[in-house]
Motif scaffolding. Sequence first.
Motif, PDB file in Angstrom:
ATOM      1  N   UNK A  37     -33.637  63.361 -72.045  1.00  0.00           N
ATOM      2  CA  UNK A  37     -33.780  61.915 -72.290  1.00  0.00           C
ATOM      3  C   UNK A  37     -32.597  61.137 -71.735  1.00  0.00           C
TER       4      UNK A  37
ATOM      5  N   UNK B 256     -29.665  60.504 -72.002  1.00  0.00           N
ATOM      6  CA  UNK B 256     -28.454  60.382 -72.822  1.00  0.00           C
ATOM      7  C   UNK B 256     -27.361  59.620 -72.092  1.00  0.00           C
ATOM      8  N   UNK B 257     -27.774  58.582 -71.373  1.00  0.00           N
ATOM      9  CA  UNK B 257     -26.807  57.687 -70.745  1.00  0.00           C
ATOM     10  C   UNK B 257     -26.371  56.693 -71.816  1.00  0.00           C
ATOM     11  N   UNK B 258     -25.049  56.561 -72.012  1.00  0.00           N
ATOM     12  CA  UNK B 258     -24.553  55.746 -73.125  1.00  0.00           C
ATOM     13  C   UNK B 258     -24.930  54.275 -72.932  1.00  0.00           C
ATOM     14  N   UNK B 259     -25.684  53.702 -73.869  1.00  0.00           N
ATOM     15  CA  UNK B 259     -26.194  52.341 -73.665  1.00  0.00           C
ATOM     16  C   UNK B 259     -25.125  51.257 -73.760  1.00  0.00           C
ATOM     17  N   UNK B 260     -23.979  51.572 -74.370  1.00  0.00           N
ATOM     18  CA  UNK B 260     -22.978  50.532 -74.553  1.00  0.00           C
ATOM     19  C   UNK B 260     -21.921  50.542 -73.452  1.00  0.00           C
ATOM     20  N   UNK B 261     -22.151  51.345 -72.410  1.00  0.00           N
ATOM     21  CA  UNK B 261     -21.191  51.376 -71.307  1.00  0.00           C
ATOM     22  C   UNK B 261     -21.927  51.034 -70.007  1.00  0.00           C
TER      23      UNK B 261
ATOM     24  N   UNK C 223     -17.095  58.706 -67.542  1.00  0.00           N
ATOM     25  CA  UNK C 223     -16.808  59.168 -68.902  1.00  0.00           C
ATOM     26  C   UNK C 223     -16.058  60.501 -68.936  1.00  0.00           C
TER      27      UNK C 223
END
Lengths: 286, 349
Positions: free
Chosen positions: B83, B85-90, B98
């Motif tokens: 899925x 798992x790309x960080x939505x807040x960055x 990262x």
Amino acid sequence: MTVSASELREPAPSRGLTLPSARRLLLWTGLAVLLAWVLVPIYFVALGAFGGRLGVFRWPKSIWPTDLSLAPMLQFLAIEGVFNALINSLIAAGSTVLLSVALGAPAGYALARYTFPGQNVYRLLVLLTRAFPLAILALPLTVSFIRMGLYDTPFGVSLIHTVLALPFAVLVTQSLFMGIPREYEEAAWVFGCTRFQAFLKVVLPLALPGLAATAIFAFVISWNEVFAASILTVRERTLTAYLLKILSESPLHYRFAGGFILILPSVLFIFAIRKYLFAVWGIASK
Amino acid sequence: MADIVIDRVVKEFGSFRALKEVSLNARDGEFVALLGPSGCGKTTLLRIIAGLETQNSGRVVIGGRDVSELPPRKRGLAMVFQNYAVFPHMTVFENVAFGLRMQKTSEAEVKRKVGRSAALLHIESYLDRYPAKLSGGQRQRVAVARALAVEPAVLLMDEPLSNLDALLRLELRTELKAVLREAGTTTIYVTHDQTEAMGLADRIAVMYGGKIEQIGTPLEVYATPGTRFVGGFLGSPPMNFIRVACSEGAARIGNITLPCPVASSEMEIGLRAEDASLAPIGSGIGFDVRVVEPMGSHLLLTGSIDGQLTRIVVPPTAKVAAGERVGLTVDPSRLTWIDGATGRAVVRA
């Protein structure tokens, strides 16, 4: 209502979300009544709070705001002890916020991320603390607080308020953390984070709006609570407890001003966190 | 760069044995696909290599270092999740950076490596956007770029393409192959899609029921399946299995006789749909055609041999009609003989 019964019994046509007009009328009438039920009293309290002595006693009453001023409110705040009680309330509510988030969020995180034996029982027990009547605890609490030196301090009050706020903090943060995919954390671990770093860098920023809501929730619970605050303090009363004592012997427009100050935070809060409340109660929010 | 040795790994969830003593070696720079149906343990195995699950017994050795007890961050690997798992807040840039930031890489170095990784995956134009504004394919590119940016010795991929639509999957698959070949990273790739596994991998490990059924190059696994399961799982249509009886070193099928590799009464012949060809009328194995499906590039014939369901692929120009009985010739060297009792392929002499 002049809606015939046969009309109501008619099955709704399958046209998406549009209801037949009779039903829609019923729905909106219901909504209007409910809204009026909640908002009209608040409106009149506000009117009394800003209308001053004359506004309160004028007859016939005007339902439209006329000659409003901040003066009655300022006068109210100038009453001896009100300001001190306000500060006490803020200290108590602030400590309640800190304690319930600091204790509730880790518990919510644990409930959301780990499975452990007795998980469901634990969840139930958390809620059951609310079922325990505070009145039974009042006397032993007072005695213990006097012994521990917590009696008549805002911090002592905040401890009890934390107990009241904690169940909600745990359950709200649990649903909050459940909404953050575990994969985000796993990705952070793989890319070099310890568990704690992953929490700080990935989970916390995503959880912040919900945590803020939890904080405000705790704030309002503490702000509105009057029973424990009245019992556990004598001179260092919180605003709610203080107002309860003095308002019964105050002029009417002061009572309105006091009432309004008490209502305001709750209304603002519920508006701010409605989305998260619905999430907790399992109602999908748009 | 590093090789991976998985040594008799066992994983149990309660009483369920998800992995039954799985062993697997991946050479340095090799691309190994773990292929199997859902629930076969392939994702569990990958997560054990990553350190996201702990094995009950067995070891994982990466580059000669036993990492069995180490947390994920100390294993020197990168991972791409199903899925994303790309960080939505960055922003995309911060996402790709990262891993580098966690390694305390200098700012100039971060810029350079993010730039190179982004160029490989063609995501330079939206480095300053947030993931919410990206499509699924773009997000997965970001996830791959994030993994490649740290220049990992080992790259783990968990069904990275399965959430994308078919066209995008094909496009990204081709690109992944080129990118990974260039990076020379040892890669373990979990998938349930055989075309992905066949197209990408140097070797395929076919998993079933918590065990590796067979491991080999895509062509080996396809042409000489080690078990009935592998033959039936790989290929579209899957391999046909025709029960025959062997007596005195020969098996009769239709009206032809094939030499039997072992003397066992219960044997099955594994026949790939494209390994049979039409024979002149009256000769070969009798095949009763029930359905003819024109697929464009070929005709798919469904029918029966000796009353057993069989699917055959013939050229699109062949003249065959439903209800006909045609003859088939097969190349004996391309048949797989399977012991009917154990389901294992019989090794030909």
